[in-house]
Design a protein around this motif. Structure first.
Motif, mmCIF file in Angstrom:
data_model
loop_
_atom_site.group_PDB
_atom_site.id
_atom_site.type_symbol
_atom_site.label_atom_id
_atom_site.label_comp_id
_atom_site.label_asym_id
_atom_site.label_seq_id
_atom_site.Cartn_x
_atom_site.Cartn_y
_atom_site.Cartn_z
ATOM 1 N N GLY A 73 40.402 42.398 36.926
ATOM 2 C CA GLY A 73 41.178 41.626 37.880
ATOM 3 C C GLY A 73 42.573 41.316 37.364
ATOM 4 N N ALA A 111 39.358 45.436 42.927
ATOM 5 C CA ALA A 111 40.507 44.763 42.323
ATOM 6 C C ALA A 111 41.768 45.615 42.452
ATOM 7 N N TYR A 143 33.390 46.491 40.533
ATOM 8 C CA TYR A 143 34.344 45.450 40.898
ATOM 9 C C TYR A 143 35.773 45.983 40.814
ATOM 10 N N LEU A 184 38.174 38.213 45.068
ATOM 11 C CA LEU A 184 38.122 38.849 43.760
ATOM 12 C C LEU A 184 37.775 37.864 42.639
ATOM 13 N N LEU A 185 37.755 36.587 42.928
ATOM 14 C CA LEU A 185 37.337 35.591 41.946
ATOM 15 C C LEU A 185 35.861 35.230 42.113
ATOM 16 N N ALA A 201 33.248 43.378 46.936
ATOM 17 C CA ALA A 201 33.342 43.074 45.505
ATOM 18 C C ALA A 201 32.031 42.524 44.957
ATOM 19 N N LEU A 244 44.729 44.564 45.242
ATOM 20 C CA LEU A 244 45.922 43.932 44.655
ATOM 21 C C LEU A 244 47.117 44.893 44.616
ATOM 22 N N ALA A 294 36.882 39.956 34.716
ATOM 23 C CA ALA A 294 38.151 39.227 34.683
ATOM 24 C C ALA A 294 39.291 40.110 34.187
ATOM 25 N N ALA A 308 46.048 42.604 38.862
ATOM 26 C CA ALA A 308 47.015 41.593 39.296
ATOM 27 C C ALA A 308 48.369 41.809 38.646
ATOM 28 N N PHE A 325 47.064 35.070 39.097
ATOM 29 C CA PHE A 325 45.648 35.377 38.931
ATOM 30 C C PHE A 325 45.105 34.685 37.679
ATOM 31 N N SER A 328 39.975 33.518 46.255
ATOM 32 C CA SER A 328 40.090 34.940 46.550
ATOM 33 C C SER A 328 38.727 35.599 46.450
#
Length: 357
Positions: free
Chosen positions: A169, A69, A65, A319-320, A224, A73, A166, A173, A182, A317
């Motif tokens: 990410g 990210a 992931y 990425l979420l 992702a 970003l 998280a 971010a 984020f 997003s």
């Protein structure tokens, strides 16, 4: 109360409890914004904008992931690095201009610790991402990001994995000067995750039971969500003894599709983003081969002809989305293990910490 009168924990009770605890763990992490801002600022000031990530198991899945990210970003290059190249083969790599980011729940995995030690010696800015800020991994790093997942007792990682995703990410971010935005989105994800666990938990056994026979499965994702495919496959392997293999949607068509038949299920993670057409096409190929298909993700309902649909909420997003799309797989693994007469809290031959032998 005598020991004979003590309540007996149901198989998988720890695993299920920790799936349920993920929203709270996410919210604890979100409150540590200053930690992420400091590390991201140091990465920028050093020009350490190539990110090399290492870990084992779920930590390595989270690193998949991280590639997206950091790429999407701050537009930095990120990769899952080879531990063997550095630690076992002794390659003298120049890591100046790099951030070496080591992911480990315990912070005690020997070759991950040694990788970070050598990366620091070779010029990298080193960061430990761990649940134990007092661990050996933390001691050898230039900077530490604590996961704040809380005590994780189940062997199969859940809240550690989601907090690693998280955390990657958030770090990306903050490197892109959008950390606060984020973080706010993660609060929404945490609320959606709690609702998703509650809505799926009661009915997941009925979905899992027909697969009690399954000895193998392909788990398909793209972008992702390939991290999600890898993590769901790992959960099926370690808790259910299912030979689950993660594939990108495109990889499925390049050979593996030939192995499919009605006794070889396919799990497809479909998100409402640019990767969706590839996943839809892969499922069409799987269904042509007669495979039973489970569809999950925010675009699960767009997988035409799926035999089982386990949707997750939409997010703002791509990425979420992986934080939500992994939940059906976690709960399915918990339920399938029990359907197969296994205890997902006690996978055979596994322990919480990966030690060298």
């Amino acid at each position: 109360m005598s020991s004979a009168e003590l309540p007996v924990a149901q198989p998988g009770a720890r695993f299920l409890d920790e799936i349920r605890e993920q929203p709270e763990a996410l919210l604890r992490l979100v409150e540590r914004g200053a930690d992420f801002a400091a590390v991201a600022g140091e990465m920028r000031s050093r020009g350490a904008t190539t990110v090399r990530m290492v870990g084992h198991g779920s930590s390595d899945n989270a690193a998949s992931y991280g590639v997206y990210a950091f790429g999407l970003l701050p537009n930095w290059t990120a990769l899952r690095d080879s531990i063997s190249l550095t630690v076992y083969y002794g390659a003298e790599l120049d890591m100046s201009g790099c951030t070496a980011l080591a992911l480990s729940q315990s912070g005690r995995t020997p070759d991950v610790v040694e990788y970070l030690r050598q990366a620091r010696r070779r010029g990298a800015f080193t960061v430990a991402l761990t649940n134990d800020a007092g661990s050996e991994l933390a001691r050898v790093a230039d900077a530490v990001i604590e996961l704040h997942a809380g005590l994780e007792l189940a062997v199969a990682a859940t809240k550690t994995y989601s907090n690693q995703v998280a955390a990657l990410g958030l770090l990306a971010a903050y490197a892109a000067d959008d950390g606060l935005g984020f973080a706010e989105s993660l609060r929404t994800v945490a609320a959606d995750m709690g609702s998703l666990v509650s809505s799926l938990e009661t009915g997941i056994a009925a979905v899992a039971m027909p697969f009690a026979y399954a000895g193998r499965m392909f788990v398909v994702g793209r972008g992702a969500e390939f991290a999600t495919a890898r993590e769901i496959a790992l959960k099926l392997l370690e808790t259910c003894r299912v030979a689950a293999e993660p594939l990108t949607a495109t990889d499925l068509a390049h050979g593996p599709v030939a192995a499919l038949d009605p006794l070889f299920p396919v799990w497809a993670i479909a998100s409402d983003d640019a990767t969706l057409p590839a996943v839809v096409e892969a499922v069409e190929r799987a269904r042509e081969a007669g495979a039973i298909v489970i569809a999950s993700g925010s675009a699960a309902d767009r997988i035409v002809g799926a035999d089982y649909v386990l949707p997750s909420p939409s997010s703002s997003s791509p990425l979420l989305a992986p934080l939500l799309s992994v939940v059906p797989g976690q709960l399915f693994a918990w339920a399938l293990a029990r359907a197969r007469g296994l205890d997902p809290d006690a996978p055979r031959g596994l322990s919480k910490v990966t030690l060298a032998r």
